[in-house]
Design a protein around this motif. Structure first.
Motif, PDB file in Angstrom:
ATOM      1  N   ARG A  94      64.539  12.930  -2.102  1.00 18.88           N
ATOM      2  CA  ARG A  94      64.780  13.475  -3.436  1.00 18.88           C
ATOM      3  C   ARG A  94      65.962  14.035  -3.761  1.00 18.88           C
ATOM      4  O   ARG A  94      66.676  14.535  -2.908  1.00 18.88           O
ATOM      5  CB  ARG A  94      63.567  14.269  -3.927  1.00 18.88           C
ATOM      6  N   ARG A  95      66.529  13.682  -4.965  1.00 15.89           N
ATOM      7  CA  ARG A  95      67.695  14.409  -5.556  1.00 15.89           C
ATOM      8  C   ARG A  95      67.025  15.073  -6.852  1.00 15.89           C
ATOM      9  O   ARG A  95      66.679  14.492  -7.794  1.00 15.89           O
ATOM     10  CB  ARG A  95      68.481  13.579  -5.842  1.00 15.89           C
ATOM     11  N   GLY A  96      66.791  16.399  -6.678  1.00 16.84           N
ATOM     12  CA  GLY A  96      66.015  16.905  -7.684  1.00 16.84           C
ATOM     13  C   GLY A  96      64.610  16.314  -7.977  1.00 16.84           C
ATOM     14  O   GLY A  96      63.868  16.120  -6.866  1.00 16.84           O
ATOM     15  N   GLU A  97      64.310  16.166  -9.306  1.00 16.82           N
ATOM     16  CA  GLU A  97      63.047  15.163  -9.355  1.00 16.82           C
ATOM     17  C   GLU A  97      63.022  13.881  -8.880  1.00 16.82           C
ATOM     18  O   GLU A  97      62.013  13.348  -9.230  1.00 16.82           O
ATOM     19  CB  GLU A  97      62.515  15.536 -10.768  1.00 16.82           C
ATOM     20  N   ASP A  98      64.246  13.340  -9.066  1.00 20.05           N
ATOM     21  CA  ASP A  98      64.153  11.950  -8.758  1.00 20.05           C
ATOM     22  C   ASP A  98      64.173  11.494  -7.333  1.00 20.05           C
ATOM     23  O   ASP A  98      64.861  11.934  -6.382  1.00 20.05           O
ATOM     24  CB  ASP A  98      65.868  11.227  -8.945  1.00 20.05           C
ATOM     25  N   VAL A  99      63.008  10.546  -7.342  1.00 21.38           N
ATOM     26  CA  VAL A  99      62.662  10.041  -6.152  1.00 21.38           C
ATOM     27  C   VAL A  99      63.853   8.883  -5.651  1.00 21.38           C
ATOM     28  O   VAL A  99      63.877   7.991  -6.353  1.00 21.38           O
ATOM     29  CB  VAL A  99      61.359   9.287  -5.690  1.00 21.38           C
ATOM     30  N   LEU A 100      64.467   8.840  -4.431  1.00 19.89           N
ATOM     31  CA  LEU A 100      65.506   8.172  -4.136  1.00 19.89           C
ATOM     32  C   LEU A 100      65.018   7.172  -2.837  1.00 19.89           C
ATOM     33  O   LEU A 100      65.534   5.878  -3.347  1.00 19.89           O
ATOM     34  CB  LEU A 100      66.719   8.638  -3.299  1.00 19.89           C
ATOM     35  N   ALA A 101      64.098   7.578  -2.129  1.00 18.16           N
ATOM     36  CA  ALA A 101      63.375   6.540  -1.322  1.00 18.16           C
ATOM     37  C   ALA A 101      62.095   7.083  -0.874  1.00 18.16           C
ATOM     38  O   ALA A 101      61.714   8.294  -0.732  1.00 18.16           O
ATOM     39  CB  ALA A 101      64.356   6.227  -0.181  1.00 18.16           C
ATOM     40  N   GLU A 102      61.138   6.077  -0.669  1.00 18.27           N
ATOM     41  CA  GLU A 102      59.977   6.383   0.081  1.00 18.27           C
ATOM     42  C   GLU A 102      59.960   5.582   1.396  1.00 18.27           C
ATOM     43  O   GLU A 102      60.155   4.315   1.302  1.00 18.27           O
ATOM     44  CB  GLU A 102      58.864   5.861  -0.804  1.00 18.27           C
ATOM     45  N   VAL A 103      59.404   6.331   2.486  1.00 20.84           N
ATOM     46  CA  VAL A 103      59.504   5.806   3.504  1.00 20.84           C
ATOM     47  C   VAL A 103      58.037   6.059   4.417  1.00 20.84           C
ATOM     48  O   VAL A 103      57.734   7.190   4.592  1.00 20.84           O
ATOM     49  CB  VAL A 103      60.501   6.204   4.576  1.00 20.84           C
ATOM     50  N   LYS A 104      57.563   4.977   4.895  1.00 22.94           N
ATOM     51  CA  LYS A 104      56.196   4.969   5.814  1.00 22.94           C
ATOM     52  C   LYS A 104      57.009   4.699   7.049  1.00 22.94           C
ATOM     53  O   LYS A 104      57.442   3.627   7.452  1.00 22.94           O
ATOM     54  CB  LYS A 104      55.492   3.966   5.234  1.00 22.94           C
ATOM     55  N   SER A 105      56.391   5.484   7.977  1.00 16.88           N
ATOM     56  CA  SER A 105      57.059   5.231   9.476  1.00 16.88           C
ATOM     57  C   SER A 105      55.965   5.735  10.480  1.00 16.88           C
ATOM     58  O   SER A 105      55.078   6.495  10.283  1.00 16.88           O
ATOM     59  CB  SER A 105      58.341   6.115   9.927  1.00 16.88           C
ATOM     60  N   MET A 106      56.121   4.898  11.574  1.00 14.32           N
ATOM     61  CA  MET A 106      55.153   5.004  12.736  1.00 14.32           C
ATOM     62  C   MET A 106      56.025   5.218  13.903  1.00 14.32           C
ATOM     63  O   MET A 106      57.128   4.639  14.274  1.00 14.32           O
ATOM     64  CB  MET A 106      54.659   3.754  13.044  1.00 14.32           C
ATOM     65  N   TRP A 107      55.785   6.305  14.721  1.00 12.54           N
ATOM     66  CA  TRP A 107      56.517   6.793  15.844  1.00 12.54           C
ATOM     67  C   TRP A 107      55.655   6.960  17.111  1.00 12.54           C
ATOM     68  O   TRP A 107      54.377   7.120  16.938  1.00 12.54           O
ATOM     69  CB  TRP A 107      57.059   8.257  15.519  1.00 12.54           C
ATOM     70  N   CYS A 108      56.123   6.836  18.156  1.00 14.34           N
ATOM     71  CA  CYS A 108      55.582   6.780  19.522  1.00 14.34           C
ATOM     72  C   CYS A 108      56.119   8.037  20.180  1.00 14.34           C
ATOM     73  O   CYS A 108      57.230   8.286  20.305  1.00 14.34           O
ATOM     74  CB  CYS A 108      55.747   5.609  20.370  1.00 14.34           C
ATOM     75  N   CYS A 109      54.894   8.657  20.445  1.00 18.85           N
ATOM     76  CA  CYS A 109      55.561   9.913  21.415  1.00 18.85           C
ATOM     77  C   CYS A 109      55.589   9.645  23.116  1.00 18.85           C
ATOM     78  O   CYS A 109      54.706   8.707  23.582  1.00 18.85           O
ATOM     79  CB  CYS A 109      54.333  11.032  21.274  1.00 18.85           C
ATOM     80  N   LEU A 110      56.628   9.967  23.599  1.00 16.25           N
ATOM     81  CA  LEU A 110      56.878   9.758  25.239  1.00 16.25           C
ATOM     82  C   LEU A 110      56.972  10.778  25.866  1.00 16.25           C
ATOM     83  O   LEU A 110      57.547  12.017  25.404  1.00 16.25           O
ATOM     84  CB  LEU A 110      58.076   8.842  25.269  1.00 16.25           C
ATOM     85  N   ASP A 111      56.431  10.805  27.148  1.00 13.98           N
ATOM     86  CA  ASP A 111      56.826  11.745  28.015  1.00 13.98           C
ATOM     87  C   ASP A 111      58.163  11.701  28.449  1.00 13.98           C
ATOM     88  O   ASP A 111      58.834  10.669  28.685  1.00 13.98           O
ATOM     89  CB  ASP A 111      55.937  11.410  29.359  1.00 13.98           C
ATOM     90  N   SER A 112      58.978  13.028  28.520  1.00 15.23           N
ATOM     91  CA  SER A 112      60.381  12.931  28.424  1.00 15.23           C
ATOM     92  C   SER A 112      61.034  12.596  29.941  1.00 15.23           C
ATOM     93  O   SER A 112      62.057  11.970  30.057  1.00 15.23           O
ATOM     94  CB  SER A 112      60.803  14.290  28.429  1.00 15.23           C
ATOM     95  N   ASP A 113      60.186  12.602  30.908  1.00 19.34           N
ATOM     96  CA  ASP A 113      60.565  12.438  32.355  1.00 19.34           C
ATOM     97  C   ASP A 113      60.380  10.937  32.746  1.00 19.34           C
ATOM     98  O   ASP A 113      61.133  10.289  33.102  1.00 19.34           O
ATOM     99  CB  ASP A 113      59.876  13.392  33.399  1.00 19.34           C
TER     100      ASP A 113
END
Length: 140
Positions: A94-113
């Motif tokens: 958002r910029r103030g009350e204006d919605v600039l973008a809407e994003v749905k995202s999926m992430w995968c958690c990984l073991d760092s090693d």
């Protein structure tokens, strides 16, 4: 019902601006990544932050309005659910009350090693993010 929203301020830089004079669409993805990772780093315990990494699996972006240099932009993200090693976020930029973008995202958690998928423990999901393993916010 979802977990508490997390807000992340964004500074629009000259390098973000494209030939049309507004923020390049690709920068929105960077902003979502920065926001999701900041959310994890702020809320998760230090040992979890050190032992886990995140990779994006999918983004669905709806662009509403352009952003410009010197705009004050905020990304607000909500962790909607966790399923196995995957986390599902909704982010609104958002910029103030204006919605600039809407994003749905999926992430995968990984073991760092090992760089293999890793589940977030039920305790961490509920205690720090307000999400039960079934993806619902706790009731009390």
């Amino acid at each position: 019902m979802s977990a508490k929203p997390f807000s992340f301020p964004i500074k629009v830089l000259p390098a973000d601006i494209d030939f049309m004079g507004h923020v390049n669409n690709a920068r929105y993805l960077n902003w979502v990544q920065d926001t999701v990772l900041a959310h994890w780093q702020k809320l998760a315990p230090a040992e979890e932050v050190a032992s886990k990494a995140w990779v994006a699996l999918k983004h669905e972006i709806t662009y509403r309005k352009p952003a410009f240099l010197d705009d004050e932009v905020i990304a607000e993200t909500v962790l909607e659910k966790i399923k196995g090693a995957r986390s599902f976020y909704n982010t609104v930029i958002r910029r103030g009350e204006d919605v600039l973008a809407e994003v749905k995202s999926m992430w995968c958690c990984l073991d760092s090693d090992t760089h293999r998928p890793a589940r977030i423990s039920a305790e961490v999901a509920e205690r720090y993010f307000g999400i039960t393993r079934k993806g619902e916010a706790p009731t009390g």
